[in-house]
Design a protein around this motif. Sequence first.
Motif, short mmCIF file in Angstrom:
data_model
loop_
_atom_site.label_atom_id
_atom_site.label_comp_id
_atom_site.label_asym_id
_atom_site.label_seq_id
_atom_site.Cartn_x
_atom_site.Cartn_y
_atom_site.Cartn_z
N ASP A 102 0.83 -1.20 0.00
CA ASP A 102 0.00 0.00 0.00
C ASP A 102 0.86 1.25 0.00
N GLY A 103 1.96 1.24 0.76
CA GLY A 103 2.85 2.38 0.77
C GLY A 103 3.46 2.66 -0.59
N ASP A 104 3.84 1.59 -1.29
CA ASP A 104 4.39 1.74 -2.64
C ASP A 104 3.35 2.37 -3.58
N TRP A 130 2.60 10.82 0.29
CA TRP A 130 3.70 10.45 1.17
C TRP A 130 3.26 10.44 2.64
N SER A 131 1.99 10.39 2.90
CA SER A 131 1.52 10.35 4.29
C SER A 131 1.94 9.05 4.96
N VAL A 132 2.16 9.10 6.25
CA VAL A 132 2.69 7.97 7.00
C VAL A 132 1.55 7.15 7.61
N ARG A 133 1.64 5.83 7.48
CA ARG A 133 0.73 4.92 8.17
C ARG A 133 1.55 4.02 9.07
N ARG A 134 1.21 4.04 10.34
CA ARG A 134 2.02 3.33 11.33
C ARG A 134 1.76 1.83 11.27
N GLY A 135 2.85 1.05 11.29
CA GLY A 135 2.74 -0.40 11.28
C GLY A 135 3.08 -1.02 12.62
N ARG A 136 3.32 -2.31 12.60
CA ARG A 136 3.66 -3.05 13.82
C ARG A 136 4.91 -3.88 13.57
N GLU A 137 5.68 -4.13 14.64
CA GLU A 137 6.90 -4.91 14.51
C GLU A 137 6.60 -6.38 14.70
N LEU A 138 7.24 -7.21 13.89
CA LEU A 138 7.04 -8.65 13.97
C LEU A 138 7.52 -9.20 15.31
N GLY A 139 8.59 -8.63 15.83
CA GLY A 139 9.14 -9.10 17.09
C GLY A 139 8.24 -8.86 18.29
#
Length: 316
Positions: free
Chosen positions: A122-124, A132-141
Motif C-alpha cells: 500500500d505504501g508503494d 507520502w503520508s505515514v501509516r504506522r505499522g507493527r513490529e514482527l518481534g
Amino acid sequence: MGVILVTSRSFSDGDLDLVARADEAGHSILRGPAHHDLAELRPLLLDADAWIAGTGPVTDEHLAAAPRLRVVARYGVGTEAVDVAAAVRRGVVVTNTPGANADAVADHAVGLMLAALRTIPDGDRRVRAGDWSVRRGRELGAATVGIVGFGRIGQGVAARLSGFGPRVVASDPFLPEELVHAAGAEPLALDDLFGTADVITLHAPGGQRLVDAERLAGMRPGTVLVNTARPDLVDEQAVAQALADGILAAYAADTLDGDTAASASPLLATELAARVIVTPHLGAQTTQAVDNMGRMSLDDAIAVLRGDAPAHPVTR
C-alpha cells in the motif's frame, strides 16, 4: 527409450538442465498443457511412459487414456488433484516431492507477514500516486505468531522467526508436543491459537475449512492472516467481512479460490486493496525450489522406468 510427459510449466526452468538429464538416462521429454485438459492431453498420454504432472487434475479418465503409463510423478507436494486410488488400481506408481519447496514457501510466508504488518504494498502504491503520508505499522518481534500446520514449512517459518523474536505458537494434530517445543514453538489447540495470535499463518493441507465466520469472530481485533497453503482453508467472503469489520487488520495470500478465474473474489474489492495482499503462487517459485521439484520428480520417474522403487512414493 521412454517418453516422459511433462505438464509443469517450470520444469527444467532453473539452473539444472533436466531435459539433458532425462536424455542421458535414455528418455525423451514431451511437453503438455499445464491445465491437463483431457482433449488436448489424450494424444500425448497415448505415448507416455511417465508423467511429471503439475497442479492440474489427474483423473481416472486421464489414466485410462495412457495405456503405457507406469508412473505419475507429481511436481510438488500436494496430491489431492491426483486420483491415487485409481492409479494404484491401474498399477501406476504415484510420487511427489516432499520438502522440495519448503524453504521457498517459508521465506514467502515471512515476507507476506512483514509486508502486511508494515503495509509495504500500500505504501508503494500511495507514493506512486504522490501520497507520502505515514501509516504506522507493527513490529514482527512484538507479535505472537500462530503457525497452523507444523510440518516442514511451518517449522521453517518458526526457524526464520527466531531472528525477529516474537512469541511463536503452533497447532498440529499430528505432532507430539515435545517435537513442537523442540522446533521452536509453544503447542496450542487450534481454537486457542486463533484466539491468542496477532499473526496467523496457514500451512495445513487442503480439503478442510479452518477459517470461517465463527473462528474469525474469536480472533483478536487487528489480527493479520497469512495463507500460503490452499484457498479452501478460508471462507473468502467471511474474511472480506472480517476485514471490513476490523477483526482482521490484513489478509496476505499466495492463492485465491479459483485462482486465475478469481477476479470476482470479494478479497479483490477496491475498498480492501490497502489491507489485502495477493501474490500469484510465488511461494514455490525460486530457482532452488524449481530445481528441487524437477530433480526429485524426474529421478523418481526414471527410477520407476528402470524398474527400481522411487524415493518418494505416495500410496493414498
